[in-house]
Design a protein around this motif. Structure first.
Motif, short mmCIF file in Angstrom:
data_model
loop_
_atom_site.label_atom_id
_atom_site.label_comp_id
_atom_site.label_asym_id
_atom_site.label_seq_id
_atom_site.Cartn_x
_atom_site.Cartn_y
_atom_site.Cartn_z
N LYS A 1 39.95 61.52 49.00
CA LYS A 1 38.27 60.94 49.19
C LYS A 1 38.38 59.65 49.44
N ARG A 2 39.55 58.91 48.64
CA ARG A 2 39.42 57.65 48.60
C ARG A 2 40.37 56.76 49.61
N LEU A 3 40.97 57.45 50.42
CA LEU A 3 41.76 56.92 51.45
C LEU A 3 40.78 56.42 52.52
N TRP A 4 41.20 55.24 52.94
CA TRP A 4 40.46 54.77 54.14
C TRP A 4 41.19 54.72 55.35
N ALA A 5 40.70 54.65 56.45
CA ALA A 5 41.47 54.47 57.67
C ALA A 5 41.42 53.11 58.13
N SER A 6 42.53 52.62 58.90
CA SER A 6 42.63 51.36 59.48
C SER A 6 41.41 51.12 60.48
N VAL A 7 41.32 49.95 60.63
CA VAL A 7 40.23 49.43 61.83
C VAL A 7 40.85 48.65 62.78
N VAL A 8 40.35 48.91 63.89
CA VAL A 8 40.69 48.03 64.98
C VAL A 8 40.01 46.95 65.22
N TYR A 9 40.56 45.80 65.08
CA TYR A 9 39.38 44.69 65.04
C TYR A 9 39.32 43.90 66.43
N ASP A 10 38.12 43.19 66.72
CA ASP A 10 38.04 42.51 67.95
C ASP A 10 39.01 41.35 68.10
N ALA A 11 39.08 40.93 69.00
CA ALA A 11 39.95 39.75 69.12
C ALA A 11 39.75 38.40 68.23
N ARG A 12 38.40 38.24 67.77
CA ARG A 12 38.01 37.34 66.99
C ARG A 12 38.38 37.50 65.63
N THR A 13 38.05 38.69 65.17
CA THR A 13 38.20 39.06 63.66
C THR A 13 39.93 39.05 63.61
#
Lengths: 363, 313
Positions: free
Chosen positions: A336-348
């Motif tokens: 439950k405490r695992l998180w998935a990675s995010v795809v960031y926009d170019a600026r972030t």
């Protein structure tokens, strides 16, 4: 001799004019230390296709090749968030699922997790998955933090008071900003998937605070170094830490390695098998991917590399000591405490990598 | 194998053809290196230059095209933002400076170690001289990468050096050398030493011994002779060797990546992270072009110094 030449010439002509059989060759590009010793031999034996097997140790290196194009590879294994961006760049071809009957073996829940990055699992299927947690040298840590100290929290990395006591035996981090900065954000009680600049800056600031105690940032070196006792605490990928553990056991050098998914949570990632858009042997690539999804083959790989697979049918064939290890197959509560990675926009993305350079170099 | 006759016929034909299009033998000699430079330097340079004025985007390849086909035909699309960015973020200037500093210190160290070695080799008699020269070149028979990896084994905390020093009781805590700038200096000096020794040797071996005798006859001490005769005469060798060390050392990537620490700031590593971590090929290309421009300056200085030297003689 002449005859074979003639045959080869005919074969070449027919291959270029008519859609004929592909030459029996397959070029695979996978992570280092990420396959069982006999997998390729078994594939060659089963299909008669010769495998050229190359390895890399960072998503960035793979990505540069995928974005350049004409890599010559038929099967590659990017991590889910990198996969998403590379799909957007047009780097992959959709899988022909009629050639992949073994897809039926896959765990639907985990495939749904991977579909966040690749809707409908159109372009890729899960090779292995894991978490980004903490690997540590049991003896060295006990010596410095006391026998009754339990390693179960990110504080061993992010609390300056604790990590400073360990810096003399070597603390390392992955050279991966999109994994390290969210971990720091999570430790601060922020959402690790946040893309707010102030949250990212807060995570980066925490990393800068503990930077003086970090020996190096590298994504594969720590396997050997943990095993040899050259470093004592590494933020690392689950299976890699288990490999360090196995190597230390093999060397019988008195080094005991532990891996923990910290109680605050950890990143869950999927490594995905995909076929580049310009792969020279797409048919063989499908054969290979299907072969890997065979229950026995996947079980063999998991038993060898100690990474969790997403193959439901293989579970009975995986060693019990692996399926019961909460560091590899997390408990439902830890899940439950695992998180998935995010795809960031170019600026972030630039904010993230710039912060990372600042953390690493102090500039 | 074909016989010699058609070959010479071919050659004659080629010569006639070349002469017909205005090629002399002399031109031909120059044509080969010119072509070489064109194919292996100018064209790659232009490709990098082109990328450096593009904008990054999620595509394959990950930057905007230079020529854009719009409603009113083809047009050029370029930006100098990437170069402006190098100025705005102090990281790049600091990385350039740090690279120059590391390269400079390494060059001085290499010269200090290499000069006596080259001098000794040049003064040795055959066959000792050939043997010593062979020893200088011998490391090239092993892959450069392997030799750098060997240094990891020597320098790391539980490595060879620390084990030996601790065994004989000189230190009781391991020296932290790996992942520091010191390891980078050791790596660069070790790797580039032959490039310093060989041009110095080539120069010193030509030194006229009678000049030294004359100097001694006139009452000069060995040190004076060295400072007034040997050193000035070996200046071209020093310059050539120094350039051969300094220029590649500035852009060095492998040594700082393998031996250096995360805070070892060198332009090669910055370039790598722009290209791989940031996926920003245009900025990476701009970094490369800027580095090239910076490197042209010392080369020009060398040329200037060489011409002056020749004028003096």
């Amino acid at each position: 001799m002449k005859k074979t030449l003639m045959m080869a010439a005919i074969a070449t002509v027919s291959a270029t004019t008519v859609m004929a059989e592909e030459e029996p060759v397959l070029n695979v590009y996978n992570w280092s230390d990420y396959i069982a010793e006999d997998t390729l031999a078994k594939f060659e034996e089963a299909t008669g296709i010769k495998v050229n097997y190359d390895v890399y140790d960072s998503n960035e290196v793979l990505e540069a090749k995928m974005l350049t194009g004409n890599s010559g590879y038929d099967v590659v294994v990017p991590t889910s968030d990198f996969l998403q961006r590379q799909i957007a760049a047009g780097a992959y071809q959709p899988l022909d699922k009629s050639l992949l009957p073994n897809l039926a073996n896959m765990d639907p829940d985990l495939m749904a997790g991977a579909a966040v990055y690749d809707p409908g699992n159109t372009y890729a299927t899960i090779y292995m998955w894991g978490t980004t947690g903490i690997g540590y040298n049991v003896g060295d840590v006990a010596e410095r933090l006391g026998e009754d100290y339990t390693v179960d929290s990110w504080s061993i990395i992010f609390d300056p008071e604790i990590v400073s006591k360990l810096s003399d035996c070597g603390v390392t981090m992955l050279d991966a900003p999109t994994e390290m900065i969210p971990a720091a954000m999570n430790y601060l009680g922020l959402d690790p998937r946040s893309t707010k600049p102030e949250d990212i800056e807060a995570g980066a600031a925490l990393l800068e605070k503990v930077r003086p105690y970090i020996k190096y940032f590298h994504s594969s070196q720590y396997i050997n170094d943990l095993a040899n006792g050259d470093v004592c605490v590494s933020v690392g990928w689950s299976g890699d830490v288990f490999q360090a553990q196995a190597r230390a056991e093999e060397a019988d050098n008195g080094v005991e390695i532990g891996y923990v998914i910290p109680k605050e949570g950890a990143l869950q990632w999927f490594d995905m098998m995909a076929i580049p858009a310009d792969a020279p042997h797409p048919e063989n690539a499908h054969k290979f991917i299907n072969f890997i999804m065979d229950a026995q083959i996947t079980a063999d790989i998991t038993n060898y590399v100690w990474y969790a697979n997403a193959n439901k049918a293989s579970m009975p064939l995986v060693d019990v000591e692996i399926t019961e290890d909460p560091g590899i197959f997390p408990t439902p509560e830890a899940k439950k405490r695992l998180w998935a990675s995010v795809v960031y926009d170019a600026r972030t993305d630039r904010l993230m990598t710039r912060a990372w350079t600042r953390i690493k170099t102090g500039q | 194998m074909s016989g010699p006759a058609p070959k010479s016929g071919l050659r004659k034909g080629t010569e006639r053809f070349l002469r017909a299009i205005g090629f002399s033998g002399r031109g031909l000699v120059i044509a080969v290196p010119t072509l070489w430079l064109l194919v292996f330097f100018l064209i790659p340079f232009l490709v990098v230059l082109k990328i450096s004025v593009a904008e990054p985007m999620i595509a394959r390849p990950p930057y905007s095209p230079l020529f854009v086909h719009g409603p009113d035909g083809w047009s050029l699309k370029y930006t100098f933002d990437n170069y402006a960015y190098l100025w705005q973020d102090s990281l790049y200037i600091k990385a350039y400076w740090s690279s120059v500093k590391i390269a400079f210190v390494s060059t001085v160290l290499t010269l200090m170690i290499g000069y006596p070695m080259a001098y000794y080799i040049a003064r040795s008699e055959e066959p000792k001289r050939s043997l010593l020269l062979l020893l200088v070149v011998l490391p090239f028979w092993t892959s450069f990468l392997l030799r750098v990896y060997a240094w990891i084994g020597i320098l790391k905390n539980k490595g060879l050096l620390n084990a030996v020093l601790m065994k004989i009781g000189i230190i009781d805590q391991p020296l932290v050398i790996m992942q520091t700038d010191i390891a980078v200096y050791i790596g660069i000096v070790y790797t580039y030493l032959p490039f310093m020794i060989l041009p110095l040797y080539a120069n010193l071996v030509k030194l006229d011994g009678s000049l030294l005798e004359a100097s001694a006859d006139l009452g000069a001490r060995p040190l004076t002779t060295f400072l007034k005769i040997t050193l000035p005469l070996s200046l071209p060798g020093i310059l050539a060797g120094s350039m051969l060390v300094f220029i590649p050392a500035i852009g060095e990537f492998v040594i700082p990546a393998l031996l250096g620490g995360p805070d070892t700031l060198m332009i090669g590593k910055v370039l790598w992270s722009e290209f791989f971590n940031n996926r920003d090929w245009p900025v990476a290309s701009a970094v490369a072009i800027a580095m090239l421009v910076l490197l042209v300056i010392p080369v020009m200085l060398l040329r200037l110094a060489n011409t002056k030297q020749e004028d003096l003689i």
